[in-house]
Motif scaffolding. Sequence first.
Motif, PDB file in Angstrom:
ATOM      1  N   ARG A  43      20.556 -26.325  -3.966  1.00 47.59           N
ATOM      2  CA  ARG A  43      20.903 -27.354  -5.281  1.00 47.59           C
ATOM      3  C   ARG A  43      22.187 -26.290  -5.407  1.00 47.59           C
ATOM      4  NH1 ARG A  43      16.984 -30.744  -7.730  1.00 47.59           N
ATOM      5  NH2 ARG A  43      16.213 -31.798  -5.319  1.00 47.59           N
ATOM      6  N   HIS A  48      15.318 -25.991  -4.700  1.00 49.32           N
ATOM      7  CA  HIS A  48      14.686 -26.672  -5.786  1.00 49.32           C
ATOM      8  C   HIS A  48      13.252 -26.383  -5.107  1.00 49.32           C
ATOM      9  CE1 HIS A  48      12.417 -31.022  -5.327  1.00 49.32           C
ATOM     10  NE2 HIS A  48      12.942 -30.951  -7.375  1.00 49.32           N
ATOM     11  N   ASP A  52      10.341 -33.605  -5.145  1.00 49.39           N
ATOM     12  CA  ASP A  52      11.160 -35.225  -6.105  1.00 49.39           C
ATOM     13  C   ASP A  52      10.524 -36.266  -5.282  1.00 49.39           C
ATOM     14  OD1 ASP A  52      12.817 -33.563  -7.663  1.00 49.39           O
ATOM     15  OD2 ASP A  52      14.227 -33.733  -7.127  1.00 49.39           O
ATOM     16  N   HIS A 153      11.970 -40.404 -10.816  1.00 43.32           N
ATOM     17  CA  HIS A 153      11.351 -40.049  -9.389  1.00 43.32           C
ATOM     18  C   HIS A 153      10.297 -39.095 -10.372  1.00 43.32           C
ATOM     19  CE1 HIS A 153      14.765 -36.596 -10.605  1.00 43.32           C
ATOM     20  NE2 HIS A 153      13.213 -35.475  -9.842  1.00 43.32           N
ATOM     21  N   HIS A 155       8.731 -34.995 -10.455  1.00 42.72           N
ATOM     22  CA  HIS A 155       9.247 -33.694  -9.532  1.00 42.72           C
ATOM     23  C   HIS A 155       7.563 -32.902 -10.133  1.00 42.72           C
ATOM     24  CE1 HIS A 155      11.010 -29.512  -9.140  1.00 42.72           C
ATOM     25  NE2 HIS A 155      10.268 -29.679  -9.891  1.00 42.72           N
TER      26      HIS A 155
HETATM   27 ZN    ZN Z   1      12.940 -32.289  -8.847  1.00 41.94          ZN
END
Ligand code: ZN
Length: 561
Positions: A43, A48, A52, A153, A155
Amino acid sequence: MKYLFIALIFSQITFSQVEYPKDYFRSPLDVTLILSGSFAELRTNHFHSGLDIKTQQRTGLNVYAAAEGYVSRIKIQHYGYGKALYVTHPNGYTTVYGHLQAFAPKIEAYLKAKQYEKESYEIELFPTAEELQIMTDEVIAYSGNTGGSGGPHLHFEIRDQQERTINPLLFGLDVKDSKPPTLTSVFAYPKDDKSTINNSNSRLELRFMPGKNNEYKVESIQASGEIGFSIGSHDQLDLAVNKNGLSNIQTFFNGNKKFEMDFFRFSFDESRHINRFIDYEYYKTKRTHLQKLFVEKGNVLSMFKDLDDDGYITVEEGTSSVYKVRLQDFAGNESWITIPITGKKPDSIPSKPENKKNYYVFSDQATTLNDKNVTVSFPANSFYEDTFIDFKVNNDTLYLDKDVIPLQKNVTIQYDISHFKDSEKDRLYIAELLGYKKYPSYLNTRRKENFLTASSNALGSYVLVLDTTKPTIAPVNFQDGKWLSKYRYLTLKITDDLSGIGNYRATINGKWILMEYEYKDNTLTFDFNDNIVTDTKNELKVIVTDNVGNSATFEATFFRK
Ligand SMILES: [Zn+2]
């Protein structure tokens, strides 16, 4: 460098002893586990830090504690993880749930009491082990899209006691993946002035073709001296189209291992070194991540292991050799890349491009540059290596090279604003010019008399912006003077041009009310279930202030029984 290497080897020894429990944690959702983002995928400015997990394009799904434990932290932010919950478990690990819509009633009540006490939506709390205990399979929250989230979503992270984040799939969570990683590009790099690839002394893109058994055949190259490679690649899971990250990369030169990277665990303070791992200049100009298969000076990422000569290979004159790369996803699917290499010195010595930049920064020294009314300070080790940079100032615009050289540390930018009128000095800020349209993006600016100071994590162009326009505030679902007895929420839209929303404060009949700010749709929302409103006639007052202090006030009367 020697000490760093010893530290790396030592950390691998300790890792090989870690056995992650496979049956301890359940999935935090009761829908099929489909990922839109994988652990350690690449990212902007970070790897990350979790998974996700898709929530069927909606919000409000039950989020379960992955195991019993207690709520050890609640963090509410406008950006970042939005509404986030941390649960610490008896085995020492902490699970993290981000971008939540709301919490289970007992947690929500605990949080709101603290928010009303502190009079702030944004808050960070560390409950004790006794306050909010969590049972196995307990619903702790509802999935959402709060904070810096591009769609609904969950995380999800698992951290160890040293606050290092670990790939949750190592704990036995199951994701369907039958496809091997995909290769999208291959590049070769000379290590120094004496190295060449196909008669060139600069980065070179190589052509390749997919072959049988997930093997990519790259065009053969002629090379001399020490060289390295980078690849663009991604992995796709079975039930999603998202381009996720790899789990492991290894390289071999004539059968000998040169480099391995294992994306299983990292600390947050090393995440920024991603900018040294990827080809930063290529990413900033082409928006594509090229992962280097060699380790450059100063890159202390703990995910590297088994390095030989930092992953570089040495090509001798007259030799024929083979360089191979193995890309692996978490399920163990593999793709191979084969690059045939012939050792051949160039026909002529390639000429080096002439340097036209006006300053040279020694990376291990603090450096201060000054031109006209602007001073730029680089702390020691801001750069990974000694670097030429461009620096000049023209009409309050600072040209600090381009954002193609990664910084390890932030740089401080100071403007002398004595040439502005006193009435303007309070409404000025430092902005970074971003994107093709050179949009002036607000940098957190502090003023001390005739000086403005801001910190930036990147090179680039900067300007002073004068913002004298106050924010706008408008009701969304109600009107002044109306009865709102059946309403659950009060919603307002707030916007600000230039410097952006700095803070807001809302009261009903003089009492502070909790309004949740969602920057993605510019709304402030109050929930009547907070039971703040008890009178029939109510005076609502909302004050919104932008980042330089321009303030707007909205007032309305409503009735409720
Ligand atoms: Zn995430």
